[in-house]
Design a protein around this motif. Structure first.
Motif, PDB file in Angstrom:
ATOM      1  N   SER A  77       0.816  -1.166   0.022  1.00 53.18           N
ATOM      2  CA  SER A  77       0.008  -0.066   0.087  1.00 53.18           C
ATOM      3  C   SER A  77       0.806   1.310  -0.065  1.00 53.18           C
ATOM      4  CB  SER A  77      -1.018   0.040   1.263  1.00 53.18           C
ATOM      5  OG  SER A  77      -0.446   0.779   2.288  1.00 53.18           O
ATOM      6  N   ALA A  79       0.730   4.127   1.408  1.00 56.19           N
ATOM      7  CA  ALA A  79       0.871   4.649   2.625  1.00 56.19           C
ATOM      8  C   ALA A  79       2.080   4.007   3.308  1.00 56.19           C
ATOM      9  CB  ALA A  79      -0.388   4.662   3.374  1.00 56.19           C
ATOM     10  N   THR A  80       1.811   2.510   3.307  1.00 57.82           N
ATOM     11  CA  THR A  80       2.983   1.914   4.027  1.00 57.82           C
ATOM     12  C   THR A  80       4.519   2.254   3.528  1.00 57.82           C
ATOM     13  OG1 THR A  80       1.443   0.013   4.380  1.00 57.82           O
ATOM     14  CG2 THR A  80       3.613  -0.389   4.785  1.00 57.82           C
ATOM     15  N   GLN A  83       5.917   5.403   4.403  1.00 60.11           N
ATOM     16  CA  GLN A  83       6.245   5.119   5.644  1.00 60.11           C
ATOM     17  C   GLN A  83       7.659   4.447   5.832  1.00 60.11           C
ATOM     18  OE1 GLN A  83       5.478   6.654   8.586  1.00 60.11           O
ATOM     19  NE2 GLN A  83       3.502   7.377   7.945  1.00 60.11           N
ATOM     20  N   ALA A 151      -9.226   0.286   3.257  1.00 58.70           N
ATOM     21  CA  ALA A 151      -9.268   1.184   4.437  1.00 58.70           C
ATOM     22  C   ALA A 151      -8.885   2.749   3.888  1.00 58.70           C
ATOM     23  CB  ALA A 151      -7.995   0.795   5.419  1.00 58.70           C
ATOM     24  N   GLN A 153      -7.282   5.016   5.088  1.00 58.47           N
ATOM     25  CA  GLN A 153      -5.904   5.457   4.595  1.00 58.47           C
ATOM     26  C   GLN A 153      -5.077   5.013   3.555  1.00 58.47           C
ATOM     27  OE1 GLN A 153      -7.422   4.054   7.464  1.00 58.47           O
ATOM     28  NE2 GLN A 153      -6.949   4.797   9.304  1.00 58.47           N
ATOM     29  N   VAL A 154      -5.548   4.070   2.676  1.00 56.58           N
ATOM     30  CA  VAL A 154      -4.955   3.716   1.647  1.00 56.58           C
ATOM     31  C   VAL A 154      -5.536   4.331   0.419  1.00 56.58           C
ATOM     32  CG1 VAL A 154      -3.827   1.882   2.781  1.00 56.58           C
ATOM     33  CG2 VAL A 154      -5.947   1.595   1.444  1.00 56.58           C
ATOM     34  N   THR A 175     -15.393  -5.587   5.804  1.00 61.33           N
ATOM     35  CA  THR A 175     -14.280  -5.503   6.028  1.00 61.33           C
ATOM     36  C   THR A 175     -13.377  -4.300   5.546  1.00 61.33           C
ATOM     37  OG1 THR A 175     -11.992  -6.647   6.034  1.00 61.33           O
ATOM     38  CG2 THR A 175     -13.414  -6.871   4.258  1.00 61.33           C
ATOM     39  N   LEU A 176     -12.276  -3.660   6.110  1.00 61.47           N
ATOM     40  CA  LEU A 176     -11.386  -2.646   5.269  1.00 61.47           C
ATOM     41  C   LEU A 176     -10.039  -3.101   5.269  1.00 61.47           C
ATOM     42  CD1 LEU A 176     -13.103   0.101   7.724  1.00 61.47           C
ATOM     43  CD2 LEU A 176     -13.536  -0.055   5.341  1.00 61.47           C
ATOM     44  N   GLU A 177      -9.985  -3.362   3.957  1.00 65.90           N
ATOM     45  CA  GLU A 177      -8.460  -4.084   3.703  1.00 65.90           C
ATOM     46  C   GLU A 177      -7.412  -3.228   3.557  1.00 65.90           C
ATOM     47  OE1 GLU A 177      -8.017  -7.739   3.546  1.00 65.90           O
ATOM     48  OE2 GLU A 177     -10.223  -7.694   4.162  1.00 65.90           O
ATOM     49  N   GLN A 178      -6.457  -3.814   3.761  1.00 69.41           N
ATOM     50  CA  GLN A 178      -5.196  -3.028   3.907  1.00 69.41           C
ATOM     51  C   GLN A 178      -4.620  -2.569   2.505  1.00 69.41           C
ATOM     52  OE1 GLN A 178      -4.704  -3.057   7.070  1.00 69.41           O
ATOM     53  NE2 GLN A 178      -3.233  -1.225   6.802  1.00 69.41           N
TER      54      GLN A 178
END
Lengths: 262, 286
Positions: A77, A79-80, A83, A151, A153-154, A175-178
Motif C-alpha cells: 500500500s 501509505a506503508t 512510511q 481502508a 488510509q490507503v 471489512t476494510l482491507e489493507q
C-alpha cells in the motif's frame, strides 16, 4: 536529449535508446552509484500494489536494456511504502497510487518533483457468478450484500469514500482491507459479494472477477505520481527507470493493463 | 473414589523418581562468563526494541489518545478474543496433548508433527488455509452457511478461530511436555485401585500437570493476543468486530506512526501486567 527522444520513440527503439543513454551518461553524479559504466547495478523501486503487474513487466524490460542491472521491487500500500521511505529505507524510485501519499515523501524533502504517469478509476468487482446480483453502486448499500473496501488510509479506500460520497450513498463494509490486492482477493475467493477496486485490478484478475463500471467513478480518479528519491543509491539508473515509465513504451504497458494516460 | 482422594495431595515427582532435585542455592562459585555474556546479550536483544517503543512514545498526548473510543474498542476486542480463544484451546488442546502423550496409536509421530504445523506456517498462509476450509465457499464453510446460515469470515467468531488456530500448538506442546514429565506410576496406582481412565485423568493426571497447563495457557493467550496475519486474512479488518490491537497498530502505521506507537505501548503494558500477575499467582506458586 536521448531521454527526451526516448519518451516519444516507440517500443524497441525506446529500449535501445535507453540502453545507449545508460552508457552515455557514464559517470553518475551520486557517489554511491556503481562504478561500471555499462549500467551494472541495482535499482530499488517501491510501488503501489496496483502496479504489481505493469511494473514487474517494465522492470524486466529495463533489465534487458541494461544488462547486469537488476530491478528490485517492493509492492504494497502506498501509505506503508511512504512510511518505510520516511524511516530511511534505501529506495531509488517511489511510485504511489495517490498524490497524497507521494506528498508525505516530497514534503519531507525525500524525493524530487513527482511526475504523474497514469490514472486509475474504480470499478465494482463481483465474483464471476455475481451471487448477490449486484449491478450498480446503489446495490452495495443493501445490508445483505457483503462488501469489502480498502481502508480509508490507503489510496483505493480514499477513492472509494470519494466515489460513495459523490453518489450520496452509505455503505457498511464487512471489512476494510489493507491494500487493493487484499480487497480483490476477498472477491476472488467469494468471501464478499462486491468490492470497490481499481479497473486495472479487475483486468489483472484475468476473468476471476467481473468489473462493473459506475458513473461516480469519474469523481474519484486516482493520479499516480512517480519520483526518484533524493538519496537514490542507484543515482542515474533511477532516473532512467522513471524515464522508461514515462516513455511511450511505458505508457503502452500501462494502457494495456487498463490505466489511463494522465 | 476415596482412594484417589488420598493420592491427589501428594507432591509426587521428587521423592519417587529418586532424581536429585537441585535447588538454586546449591551451586556456588563465580558465574561463568561463557554463559553470562551471551545471556546478557540475549536479554539486551529482547529488551532494546521494547525500550525503543517506550522512548519514542508521545507521552504528553498519551492520556488523550488512550481515551479515544476506537483504542478502547480494539483493546476490549483483543482481550475478549484472546481469552475465548485460549478457553477453546484448553478444551480441545489438553485432550489432544493427552492423546499424544498417553495413547499409543499408529502414525502418532506424524500427528504430532501435524499439530506443530501452525507454528511454522506463516500466519497469513494459515489465514488463507482457514478461508479455504471455513470461508463462505470453503469445504466446511459452505456447509455451515447452507445448514446453519453461519459464516465465520468478517465476524468476531472468525477472529477467535484464527487466533485459536495459531495459538493452540503452544498449549498442546507444553501440556504434552508436562504429561511426559509426570510420573505415570500415580496414574497406574489409581487405576489398580479401580479408578476409570476418565477418573484417573481428572483426579490424578490433571492436578499433576496443572502447572504445565497453566504455562501453556499463558503462552497460548499471549500468542493469540498478538495474532495478526491469520486474523487480517481470515477475519478481515473492521472496527468493533474484527479490528484487534495488532490490526489497529498496522493500520495506524499507514498514516500516523505516533498513534501506532501508542497502541503498541498499550498492548505491551496490558500484556505484561496480565502475564506478570498470572505468573505470580499460578506458575511460580505451584
Amino acid at each position: 536529449m536521448f531521454r527526451r527522444l526516448s519518451r516519444w520513440a516507440v517500443a524497441l527503439p525506446a529500449v535501445l535508446v535507453l540502453g545507449l543513454s545508460g552508457c552515455g551518461s557514464g559517470g553518475p553524479d551520486a557517489s554511491t552509484a556503481p562504478a561500471a559504466g555499462a549500467g551494472a547495478g541495482e535499482v530499488t523501486v517501491f510501488a503501489a500494489a496496483s502496479l504489481t503487474g505493469t511494473f514487474t513487466e517494465l522492470g524486466r524490460t529495463f533489465e534487458a536494456a541494461h544488462p547486469g542491472t537488476t530491478v528490485k521491487f517492493n509492492f504494497g500500500s502506498s501509505a506503508t511504502l511512504a512510511q518505510q521511505i520516511a524511516q530511511g529505507a534505501p529506495v531509488d524510485v517511489f511510485a504511489a497510487a495517490s498524490p497524497a501519499t507521494m506528498k508525505t515523501v516530497t514534503d519531507a524533502s525525500l524525493a524530487g518533483a513527482p511526475a504523474t504517469f497514469a490514472r486509475n478509476t474504480l470499478q465494482i468487482a463481483v465474483p464471476k457468478d455475481n451471487p448477490a446480483k449486484v449491478d450498480d453502486l446503489a446495490d452495495l448499500t443493501d445490508a445483505k450484500v457483503k462488501v469489502a473496501l480498502c481502508a480509508e488510509q490507503v489510496p483505493c479506500g480514499a477513492a472509494a469514500v470519494k466515489a460513495l460520497d459523490a453518489a450520496g450513498l452509505k455503505v457498511t463494509p464487512v471489512t476494510l482491507e489493507q491494500d487493493v490486492k487484499a480487497t480483490l482477493t476477498k472477491v476472488e475467493l467469494g468471501e464478499v459479494d462486491a468490492a470497490l477496486v481499481y479497473r486495472t485490478d479487475v483486468i489483472a484478475s484475468a476473468g476471476k472477477v467481473t468489473g462493473i463500471g459506475f458513473p461516480e467513478a469519474d469523481k474519484a480518479i486516482n493520479d499516480y505520481p512517480i519520483a526518484t528519491l533524493a538519496k537514490a543509491p542507484a543515482g542515474d539508473l533511477a532516473e532512467q527507470f522513471v524515464d522508461l515509465v514515462l516513455s511511450q513504451q511505458g505508457r503502452d504497458v500501462l494502457t494495456k493493463a487498463g490505466f489511463e494516460a494522465p | 473414589m476415596a482412594t484417589t482422594e488420598h493420592i491427589r495431595p501428594v507432591k509426587p515427582r521428587r521423592g519417587f523418581t529418586g532424581r536429585p532435585s537441585p535447588s538454586p542455592g546449591r551451586l556456588s562459585g563465580r558465574l561463568p562468563w561463557m554463559l553470562l555474556l551471551p545471556a546478557l546479550l540475549g536479554l539486551a536483544f529482547l529488551v532494546l526494541p521494547l525500550a525503543g517503543l517506550l522512548i519514542r512514545a508521545p507521552w504528553p498526548t498519551l492520556p488523550q489518545r488512550l481515551a479515544e473510543p476506537h483504542v478502547l474498542e480494539a483493546l476490549r476486542l483483543s482481550l475478549v478474543c484472546a481469552t475465548v480463544a485460549t478457553a477453546a484451546c484448553l478444551l480441545l488442546g489438553v485432550p489432544l496433548a493427552w492423546l499424544l502423550a498417553r495413547v499409543e496409536f499408529p502414525g502418532r509421530r506424524l500427528v504430532r508433527a501435524l499439530v506443530t504445523v501452525p507454528l511454522v506456517l506463516p500466519p497469513v498462509v494459515g489465514g488463507v488455509a482457514l478461508l479455504l476450509v471455513l470461508g463462505r465457499r470453503g469445504l466446511i464453510g459452505q456447509w455451515l452457511e447452507a445448514t446453519f446460515g453461519v459464516t465465520l469470515p468478517f465476524t468476531t467468531a472468525g477472529v477467535i478461530v484464527a487466533e485459536a488456530f495459531v495459538a493452540m500448538p503452544f498449549l498442546v506442546i507444553s501440556v504434552e511436555g508436562a504429561l511426559r514429565g509426570a510420573d505415570r506410576r500415580f496414574e497406574e496406582a489409581a487405576a489398580t485401585l479401580g479408578a476409570s481412565r476418565w477418573t484417573v485423568f481428572r483426579r490424578v493426571t490433571l492436578p499433576m500437570i496443572a502447572p504445565g497447563v497453566v504455562a501453556g495457557a499463558v503462552l497460548c493467550w499471549a500468542r493469540a493476543l498478538g495474532e495478526f496475519g491469520a486474523t487480517i486474512t481470515f477475519a478481515g479488518n473492521f472496527p468493533g468486530t474484527t479490528r484487534t490491537m495488532p490490526l489497529a497498530v498496522y493500520l495506524a502505521l499507514e498514516t500516523e506512526p505516533e498513534a501506532a506507537i501508542v497502541l503498541s505501548v498499550v498492548l505491551l503494558a496490558v500484556s505484561v501486567v496480565i502475564l506478570a500477575s498470572l505468573r505470580d499467582r499460578w506458575v511460580s506458586a505451584s
